[in-house]
Write a protein that holds these residues in place. Structure first.
Motif, PDB file in Angstrom:
ATOM      1  N   LEU A 160       6.428   5.673  -4.015  1.00 14.40           N
ATOM      2  CA  LEU A 160       7.668   6.055  -4.694  1.00 14.40           C
ATOM      3  C   LEU A 160       8.751   6.279  -3.649  1.00 14.40           C
ATOM      4  N   ILE A 203       0.582   2.718  -4.313  1.00 16.72           N
ATOM      5  CA  ILE A 203       1.945   2.625  -4.832  1.00 16.72           C
ATOM      6  C   ILE A 203       2.811   3.650  -4.107  1.00 16.72           C
ATOM      7  N   VAL A 221      -5.862   4.539  -8.344  1.00 15.73           N
ATOM      8  CA  VAL A 221      -4.580   4.205  -7.714  1.00 15.73           C
ATOM      9  C   VAL A 221      -4.081   5.430  -6.960  1.00 15.73           C
ATOM     10  N   SER A 222      -3.645   5.222  -5.740  1.00 12.49           N
ATOM     11  CA  SER A 222      -3.030   6.329  -5.001  1.00 12.49           C
ATOM     12  C   SER A 222      -1.516   6.120  -4.993  1.00 12.49           C
ATOM     13  N   VAL A 223      -0.811   7.219  -5.188  1.00 16.86           N
ATOM     14  CA  VAL A 223       0.656   7.147  -5.225  1.00 16.86           C
ATOM     15  C   VAL A 223       1.204   8.086  -4.165  1.00 16.86           C
ATOM     16  N   THR A 224       2.009   7.561  -3.284  1.00 18.50           N
ATOM     17  CA  THR A 224       2.621   8.366  -2.230  1.00 18.50           C
ATOM     18  C   THR A 224       4.143   8.280  -2.339  1.00 18.50           C
ATOM     19  N   VAL A 225       4.799   9.154  -1.608  1.00 18.49           N
ATOM     20  CA  VAL A 225       6.258   9.149  -1.589  1.00 18.49           C
ATOM     21  C   VAL A 225       6.681   8.695  -0.202  1.00 18.49           C
ATOM     22  N   GLY A 226       7.522   7.671  -0.144  1.00 16.54           N
ATOM     23  CA  GLY A 226       7.862   7.121   1.170  1.00 16.54           C
ATOM     24  C   GLY A 226       9.336   6.937   1.365  1.00 16.54           C
ATOM     25  N   GLU A 227       9.650   6.405   2.528  1.00 16.73           N
ATOM     26  CA  GLU A 227      11.044   6.162   2.887  1.00 16.73           C
ATOM     27  C   GLU A 227      11.628   5.056   2.019  1.00 16.73           C
TER      28      GLU A 227
END
Lengths: 194, 135
Positions: A87, A85, B60-66
């Motif tokens: 953000l 996921i 679940v992996s959660v990343t911060v992206g563009e």
């Protein structure tokens, strides 16, 4: 508007459920991704948004959400269901009215709305109005910014009170991933059985 | 957690439960007793057979992206930054401050990338504002 709302181009008129939410009633999490979430004010130097990502990784590995809506100047439904996921980068202001409206427009209606916010919202009165319109859905409103921000903490309390019965308010330190994640898990799924 | 029922046991339980709707009180009472015995003999509770056990969730992996560039720059009904850049070069070259800005705008178009960095966007918006343009 037929078929759901179109909050600043996020769904182009499609039903909100078609842009990332699941079709089972459950909890909807509204997560602040405004520019202030780029602040690095915890030990270790991570940004608040990076802490939020860890909290969500913990939570989403344990419970199913009906929807995850990130909000700043506009809301964005994050697609759930996969194992990766992403953000959005922190940006923009903190406008909460539209995300609350979006949560209320979901089909089926969510059984709980949880708000995580690190500061004062820019649209408090419209947000409270939107929160009242969500009744009887309870709103859990958690503040996760600086301790001294009493105005923001007070707003979160009023937000929770504006929702349906059973809502909760409180404050978290975003660096305490496990504590926040577990508290949210309990709110959503209840205590573990057996 | 209790073991899942075998297909055979499940069939039997379903049949017994079906008898709970019998028109005869005696049959209903007997079926209820049988169901209760069925559960007890297998060390099951009503919760074990009625509550659907969901499979555990995967990590679940959660990343911060563009941000998504399409929505930001190519929203329907708006003029994309490329159109603005072309317009500046074609009709508003006088607003460009020297060769550096000319090279910046032409470079953006020549590279052909779909998105701008934040710094590039800020600069191009500044130039565009001098020409009364936006996107």
């Amino acid at each position: 508007m037929p078929g759901g709302i179109d909050p600043i181009g996020t769904g182009a008129g499609r039903p909100v459920s078609s842009v990332g939410a699941t079709t089972r009633a459950g909890a909807v999490l509204l997560a602040d991704t405004s520019f202030s979430m780029s602040t690095r004010d915890t030990m270790g130097g991570l940004r608040r948004i990076d802490h939020l990502a860890r909290v969500l990784a913990y939570l989403l590995s344990r419970v199913r959400l009906q929807a995850l809506i990130c909000f700043n100047s506009s809301p964005q439904v994050i697609a759930l269901g996969g194992t990766k996921i992403k953000l959005p980068e922190p940006d923009g202001g903190t406008l909460l009215e539209l995300p609350l409206v979006m949560a209320g427009e979901l089909s089926p209606k969510p059984n709980r709305v949880i708000v995580l916010c690190d500061g004062e919202v820019a649209d408090p009165l419209p947000s409270l109005r939107a929160a009242r319109a969500l009744k009887p859905i309870p709103i859990d409103a958690y503040f996760c910014g600086l301790d001294g921000n009493t105005a923001a903490i007070d707003f979160m309390r009023r937000l929770s009170e504006a929702g349906g019965e059973g809502g909760q308010t409180g404050k978290f330190k975003l660096g305490d991933h496990y504590q926040i994640g577990e508290a949210l898990r309990l709110r959503i799924a209840g205590p573990r059985r057996g | 957690m209790a073991e899942p029922l075998s297909d055979q046991d499940l069939d039997r339980l379903i049949k017994l439960c079906g008898l709970l709707g019998s028109a005869h009180a005696g049959e209903r009472a007997a079926a209820a007793l049988k169901v209760s015995e069925f559960l007890t003999s297998r060390a099951l509770t009503w919760s074990d057979v009625l509550v659907v056990q969901e499979p555990p969730l995967p990590p679940v992996s959660v990343t911060v992206g563009e941000r998504e560039p399409e929505r930001r720059y190519e929203a329907p009904g708006t003029v994309g930054w490329r159109m603005v850049a072309i317009e500046i070069l074609q009709n508003y070259e006088t607003v460009l401050r020297g060769d550096r800005e000319f090279g910046f705008v032409t470079g953006l178009l020549q590279r052909g990338r779909p998105t701008l960095s934040d710094a590039q966007e800020k600069w191009l918006r500044d130039i565009a504002s001098r020409a009364g343009l936006t996107w």
